[in-house]
Design a protein around this motif. Sequence first.
Motif: not given
Length: 724
Positions: A656-679
Amino acid sequence: MSKYVFFVTCPKGVEYLLGDELETFGLSLVRNAPAGVWVEGEMEAGYRACMWSRLANRVILHIDEVDARSAEELYDGIVKLDWQAHIRAGGSFRVNFLGQNEALRNTQFGAQKVKDGIVDSIRGAGAPRPAVAQKDPDVTISARLNRGRLAVGLDLSGHSLHMRGYRTEQGLAPLKENLAAAVLLRAGWPGIAAAGGDFVDPMCGSGTLLIEAALMALDIAPGRRQERFGFEKWPGHQPELWMSIRQEAERRAHEGKQGRVPVFAGFDQDRRVLDTAQRNIQRAGLEGIVTVEERALAEFARQDSWADQGLVLTNPPYGERLSERNVLASLYQSIGEVSLRELAGWRLGVFTGAPEFGKSVGLRSFKQYNLFNGKLPAQLLLFEVRPENAMTPRDPAAAGQVVPRIVNAERAEMLRNRLKKNVKSIGQWARKQNIGCYRLYDADMPEYALAIDIYEGRVHVQEYLAPKSIDERAARERLAEALAIIPDVLDIDPKDMVCKQRQRQSGTKQYEKQAATGEYLKVQEHGCTLKVNLKDYLDTGLFLDHRPVRHWIQQNAQGKRFLNLFCYTGAATVHAAVGGASRSLSLDMSKTYVNWAMDNLSLNGADPRKHLVEQADCLAWLADKRTANQTFDLIFMDPPTFSNSARMAGVLDVQRDHGVMVRQCMERLSTDGLLIFSNNFRKFKLDEDLAAEFDVKEVTASTLDKDFQRNQKIHQCWHIQHKV
């Protein structure tokens, strides 16, 4: 007086108790719902529910229901409502959105549509634009989507009412306060207290059952110490009415202590958890009324001041570890023996997630209630402590001890051959790769549903819980065969093998402590030193399936700012630090794992000024706009499937909540940064809208080493970046 409709939420399984409680406040039942009830009544009754409900999570004033078969339909329905009646001019609000359908596939999108409709409605009426505030808003709007209809309401409670304010810390695996209250009600405590009975918890932990029992018996409102409720800045609030309810609560709290005050005595053998209990008692204003003492169950003795009747109620360990189940069966037997010896004439209640141990108590249970501790099915077993109710306890060995032996030689030989084959293939691969910790066997044969992991010469065996279709005796025989064969094939001393029963876990259950041996090993992984504990927890402190993910982080962290959310024991952060990350921040809600992560970083020489580890609720941290200005080049987020920790204001559901969390992470990610999301939720489906907003690449296949390629649903993993 005007009548209002309210939706009052509660823990699953408590709905009928809650309905009865709400009727005592003057609310009439409309209908039951999963984890809640619909009621109607005057505002005074709604206020009383906020102040006095021992069972509720939230009290929501129903505003209206709108069609929501599409985003546009939802918006149109919200805009038409009179929001100036609920949000002050220039005030602030937030939206809690639950549910999804074909058109509204994630909660953040749904919440945004509701927010847009509210803001546009108020501005369209010529009033000042309200502010959206995730923290400390004037009012909280509840939006609950069911199929094509959206129930919209005002959260009068403003926070989960299970948080009474006395428990800012807790012991291991604590009960939430409202679940403890439900257990007390089911055990008949109000009637026992009224008849002059006392209350005892021989394994009291952080004291939640004790405190809730005292609040109940002394007529102290659970909401009495709350500083603020969600309706106090609502335009429809009736301050004089609320003041009269507060004054009544103070009067009743004073009067409740004027008559006979029952004994509330708690005991535990863990001094540290008793220190926590004592602080909780002080915060609840019950110092001198509720007492706790360091004492093992075997040393329990009745005190002369106790009444001839009472309730002894406890929440003993559940016994997830197979290697300890014989000890736990003996513990349950001791509960029955101690009660018969010291508390004849009392009632005994045992609240447990392992009701099979009920037969070890040695008393005939006269009532069993099914409840849930979070998502874990649990049962309250009630016994009248009388000699005539005594029965021969089940042999502790029958409740769990498994003696290594060969029952079926032909079947056992098949397992022996499979293990030899795996030692030759996976074992040789691990040696060539210089990998000392790996999975050797993962239920390769359905007859032997085990996971066998190697930790540099030690063997960690996890038995998956057999389905109900499998005979329990047959499952135990196969486990006995495996325990006989494994040391032989691997040429190890059986003392170097730890065996646990492991169910498919949800939420934080995998992190709960099981024992306190304090035995840690130091193992190596790609040049990093990590602490593991094979005995004290269901998991060891190192998720072996994420080894390639950690290695990738190590190889790509040079000079980068690294964020590790739900960091557990910080192994990924260690790899980032060893790989040259310029700084890192690791967050986890558990103090135990925060300290463990700090130890792991220290073992590898990481500068604590550059590599910070903090105890934090990751959901709250991500939602806090004050942290949005912290920027990172590499973020790793591996949340639990489900969490309802008592430290959290809400509940985490990764689907239910991963979409919100991913978007919130992306707000803190630098322009050329990378989010590794796993579950590791096997039925997980990634929010399709994320691919439209970001560059999303599934990399699961590349994150599975040879030892996990037979179990490709062990986790899923994505690399997510900003679109160029």
